[in-house]
Design a protein around this motif. Structure first.
Motif, short mmCIF file in Angstrom:
data_model
loop_
_atom_site.label_atom_id
_atom_site.label_comp_id
_atom_site.label_asym_id
_atom_site.label_seq_id
_atom_site.Cartn_x
_atom_site.Cartn_y
_atom_site.Cartn_z
N GLY A 1 -109.85 -12.20 74.49
CA GLY A 1 -109.85 -10.93 74.40
C GLY A 1 -110.48 -10.05 75.45
O GLY A 1 -110.44 -8.90 75.43
N THR B 1 -114.76 -14.86 64.90
CA THR B 1 -113.47 -13.82 65.08
C THR B 1 -114.09 -12.35 65.31
O THR B 1 -114.91 -11.94 64.67
CB THR B 1 -112.45 -13.88 63.97
N THR C 1 -112.18 -13.62 70.51
CA THR C 1 -113.35 -14.34 69.71
C THR C 1 -114.23 -14.72 70.73
O THR C 1 -114.35 -14.46 71.87
CB THR C 1 -112.62 -15.79 69.44
N THR D 1 -112.50 -8.40 65.76
CA THR D 1 -111.31 -7.79 65.56
C THR D 1 -111.72 -6.20 65.79
O THR D 1 -112.59 -5.65 65.46
CB THR D 1 -110.97 -7.70 64.04
N THR E 1 -118.14 -6.54 58.46
CA THR E 1 -116.90 -5.67 58.46
C THR E 1 -116.97 -4.06 58.33
O THR E 1 -117.73 -3.70 57.27
CB THR E 1 -115.85 -5.99 57.19
N SER F 1 -109.40 -7.17 70.43
CA SER F 1 -109.84 -8.24 69.54
C SER F 1 -110.02 -9.43 70.35
O SER F 1 -109.00 -9.65 71.35
CB SER F 1 -108.54 -8.45 68.40
N GLY G 1 -110.74 -2.42 65.45
CA GLY G 1 -109.46 -1.68 64.75
C GLY G 1 -109.08 -0.45 65.64
O GLY G 1 -109.83 0.12 66.24
N SER H 1 -109.86 4.37 68.58
CA SER H 1 -110.12 2.72 68.35
C SER H 1 -111.52 2.64 68.25
O SER H 1 -112.21 3.42 68.68
CB SER H 1 -109.29 2.07 69.45
N SER I 1 -108.18 1.45 61.19
CA SER I 1 -108.10 -0.04 60.77
C SER I 1 -109.41 -0.57 60.87
O SER I 1 -110.36 -0.03 61.55
CB SER I 1 -107.31 -0.75 61.66
N ASN I 2 -109.64 -1.71 59.94
CA ASN I 2 -110.99 -2.11 59.91
C ASN I 2 -111.56 -2.87 61.42
O ASN I 2 -110.59 -3.52 61.85
CB ASN I 2 -111.26 -2.97 58.87
N SER I 3 -112.94 -2.89 61.68
CA SER I 3 -113.17 -3.83 62.89
C SER I 3 -114.20 -4.74 62.42
O SER I 3 -115.07 -4.48 61.15
CB SER I 3 -114.04 -2.81 63.63
N VAL I 4 -114.03 -6.01 62.81
CA VAL I 4 -114.63 -7.16 62.01
C VAL I 4 -115.48 -7.79 63.13
O VAL I 4 -114.94 -8.31 64.38
CB VAL I 4 -113.70 -7.93 61.54
#
Length: 282
Positions: A259, A63, A279, A65, A90, A277, A67, A240, A82-85
């Motif tokens: 994405g 995954t 995968t 993400t 993270t 975001s 943010g 972002s 927001s968090n990015s992953v």
């Protein structure tokens, strides 16, 4: 080594074989915090993590993400980013900038404190630095938001504090700065000009009332913090985040992505840039 072109993409291999990916290098930058309202603090930059050696499990979808940046304060403190992953990595969203004598919010990098006694907030260890303090009293100015590379700057009289510096990474194939803090807002003095940002690291400019300088948002896909508004003015939004992966070009390309990441080869590496975001599976 041989080179083949499949679907318009050049793929490198050794002895005609694409070897499997075992580890990748990553850059994970979270969304920046929004700048505070009315002589507030600059938004803190999104947390930044980068390293090589992240282990890959072949066939497993990972995954990603990216943010979003936090909203600028319209009558209060800016919103945290927001968090990015990426998989188990993270990065924490940047802290919002303060307003009305208040303190900044903690985050990947901390938000700046507002004018007249506000305190800059702490960043997350290993991801970013603290925001700067606002003016203790007198003509108001907010502290700069913290950056991934240095602390936000405290203010002096009617001036504003610069946002903290970002971090330079060449993971995309060319050097670029990420995650700079947003500038604080100030009442200012007649005739003052200038901005409360820190170079090209994505942080937004702080506003200045008497010089009609308006705040700006952090730059998208850099994790820069938003600049704070001056007297009675809303703050700018945070930028972002972004996730970038790379590994040697003689290894196999990803078997699938979602994405719509940008893929290319640069300096002997396969590079995947996620501006949204999704995968990735190897």
């Amino acid at each position: 080594m041989s080179l083949t072109k499949v679907g318009g993409v050049i793929s490198a291999s050794l002895n005609g074989l694409n070897y499997p990916v075992t580890t990748v290098e990553y850059l994970v930058v979270a969304g920046g915090g929004g700048g505070g309202y009315s002589q507030g603090g600059g938004g803190g930059a999104g947390g930044l993590l980068t390293a090589a050696g992240y282990s890959i499990t072949l066939g497993s979808s990972i995954t990603v993400t990216v943010g979003a940046g936090g909203a600028g304060g319209t009558a209060g403190i800016g919103t945290n980013g927001s968090n990015s992953v990426f998989g188990s990595i993270t990065s924490t969203g940047g802290g919002g900038g303060a307003t009305n004598n208040g303190n900044g919010a903690t985050g990947g990098s901390g938000g700046g404190g507002a004018a007249n006694g506000g305190t800059g907030a702490a960043g997350t260890s290993g991801q970013g630095f603290a925001g700067g303090n606002g003016t203790p009293s007198g003509p108001g100015g907010g502290g700069g938001g913290g950056g991934a590379g240095s602390v936000g700057i405290a203010t002096n009289l009617g001036y504003w504090g610069d946002g903290g510096g970002g971090v330079v990474s060449s993971i995309t194939g060319s050097p670029k700065q990420y995650a700079g803090g947003g500038g604080g807002g100030a009442t200012g003095l007649s005739g003052q000009t200038g901005f409360g940002s820190f170079g090209p690291a994505g942080g937004g400019n702080g506003g200045m009332y008497y010089s009609s300088v308006v705040p700006t948002s952090g730059t998208g896909n850099t994790g820069g913090g938003g600049g704070s508004g001056s007297f009675g003015i809303a703050g700018g939004a945070g930028g972002s985040g972004i996730v970038v992966l790379r590994y040697p070009a003689y290894l196999a390309q990803a078997t699938s992505t979602t994405g719509s990441p940008t893929y290319y080869q640069a300096l002997g590496y396969n590079v995947y840039v996620f501006n949204a975001s999704g995968t990735i599976t190897f």
